[in-house]
Motif scaffolding. Structure first.
Motif, short mmCIF file in Angstrom:
data_model
loop_
_atom_site.label_atom_id
_atom_site.label_comp_id
_atom_site.label_asym_id
_atom_site.label_seq_id
_atom_site.Cartn_x
_atom_site.Cartn_y
_atom_site.Cartn_z
N SER A 15 0.84 -1.20 0.00
CA SER A 15 0.00 0.00 0.00
C SER A 15 0.87 1.25 0.00
O SER A 15 2.02 1.23 0.42
CB SER A 15 -0.88 0.04 1.25
OG SER A 15 -1.78 -1.01 1.27
N ASP A 16 0.29 2.33 -0.45
CA ASP A 16 1.02 3.60 -0.51
C ASP A 16 0.77 4.40 0.77
O ASP A 16 0.20 5.47 0.75
CB ASP A 16 0.59 4.38 -1.75
CG ASP A 16 1.56 5.51 -2.07
OD1 ASP A 16 2.73 5.41 -1.67
OD2 ASP A 16 1.13 6.48 -2.71
N ILE A 18 2.27 6.53 3.72
CA ILE A 18 3.45 7.33 4.02
C ILE A 18 3.37 7.79 5.47
O ILE A 18 2.39 8.40 5.89
CB ILE A 18 3.57 8.54 3.08
CG1 ILE A 18 3.69 8.05 1.63
CG2 ILE A 18 4.77 9.40 3.46
CD1 ILE A 18 3.66 9.15 0.61
N TYR A 19 4.41 7.45 6.22
CA TYR A 19 4.51 7.82 7.63
C TYR A 19 5.84 8.53 7.83
O TYR A 19 6.89 7.93 7.65
CB TYR A 19 4.37 6.58 8.51
CG TYR A 19 4.67 6.77 9.97
CD1 TYR A 19 4.14 7.84 10.68
CD2 TYR A 19 5.48 5.88 10.65
CE1 TYR A 19 4.42 8.01 12.02
CE2 TYR A 19 5.75 6.04 11.99
CZ TYR A 19 5.22 7.11 12.66
OH TYR A 19 5.50 7.27 14.01
N ARG A 23 7.57 5.33 3.00
CA ARG A 23 6.50 4.44 2.53
C ARG A 23 6.67 3.09 3.24
O ARG A 23 7.28 2.17 2.70
CB ARG A 23 6.59 4.27 1.02
CG ARG A 23 6.22 5.50 0.27
CD ARG A 23 6.31 5.26 -1.23
NE ARG A 23 5.98 6.46 -1.95
CZ ARG A 23 6.86 7.37 -2.33
NH1 ARG A 23 8.14 7.19 -2.07
NH2 ARG A 23 6.49 8.45 -2.98
N GLN A 26 5.97 -0.39 1.70
CA GLN A 26 6.73 -0.74 0.49
C GLN A 26 8.21 -0.94 0.77
O GLN A 26 8.96 -1.28 -0.13
CB GLN A 26 6.54 0.34 -0.57
CG GLN A 26 5.11 0.48 -1.03
CD GLN A 26 4.91 1.61 -2.00
OE1 GLN A 26 5.84 2.30 -2.38
NE2 GLN A 26 3.67 1.82 -2.42
N LYS A 27 8.64 -0.73 1.98
CA LYS A 27 10.05 -0.86 2.35
C LYS A 27 10.28 -2.15 3.13
O LYS A 27 9.35 -2.74 3.67
CB LYS A 27 10.51 0.33 3.21
CG LYS A 27 10.46 1.65 2.50
CD LYS A 27 11.46 1.63 1.37
CE LYS A 27 11.34 2.84 0.50
NZ LYS A 27 12.20 2.77 -0.66
N GLU A 57 14.01 5.22 4.54
CA GLU A 57 13.92 5.71 3.16
C GLU A 57 14.61 7.07 3.12
O GLU A 57 14.26 7.97 3.87
CB GLU A 57 12.46 5.83 2.73
CG GLU A 57 12.29 6.30 1.30
CD GLU A 57 10.84 6.31 0.84
OE1 GLU A 57 10.58 6.94 -0.18
OE2 GLU A 57 9.99 5.70 1.50
#
Length: 94
Positions: A15-16, A18-19, A23, A26-27, A57
């Motif tokens: 899922s996209d 972002i925190y 991401r 995705q990591k 990231e």
């Protein structure tokens, strides 16, 4: 260490989400090896039974609590900034 957490939601891997500019879904996640007791309001699940992970990231590292529910789907809790700073110091010294 006690860490105050806040429920972010329920997401599948990829899922996209972002925190703090990362991401997290995705990591690659790395399990945080030090003892942490997540405390916070119970939402769908209680954060107490979750595992603490971190993801990086672009030189930004964030810590979060993840509880798997089903295959590849997770309840995610964010960890407050004060605890994040302490945890970052511990992994940078390891």
């Amino acid at each position: 260490m006690f860490a105050k957490v806040t429920y972010l939601g329920f997401y599948p891997l990829g899922s996209d989400v972002i925190y703090n500019a990362v991401r997290i879904m995705q990591k690659n996640w790395t399990k945080y090896k030090h003892f942490v007791i997540p405390i916070g309001k119970k939402e769908t699940v209680t954060p107490f039974w979750g595992n603490v992970f971190y993801a990086t990231e672009k030189d930004v590292t964030v810590f979060f609590v993840a509880i798997e529910y089903g295959y590849g789907k997770y309840h995610i809790f964010s960890i407050n900034n004060k605890s994040q700073e302490k945890m970052l110091k511990k992994i940078s010294h390891s």
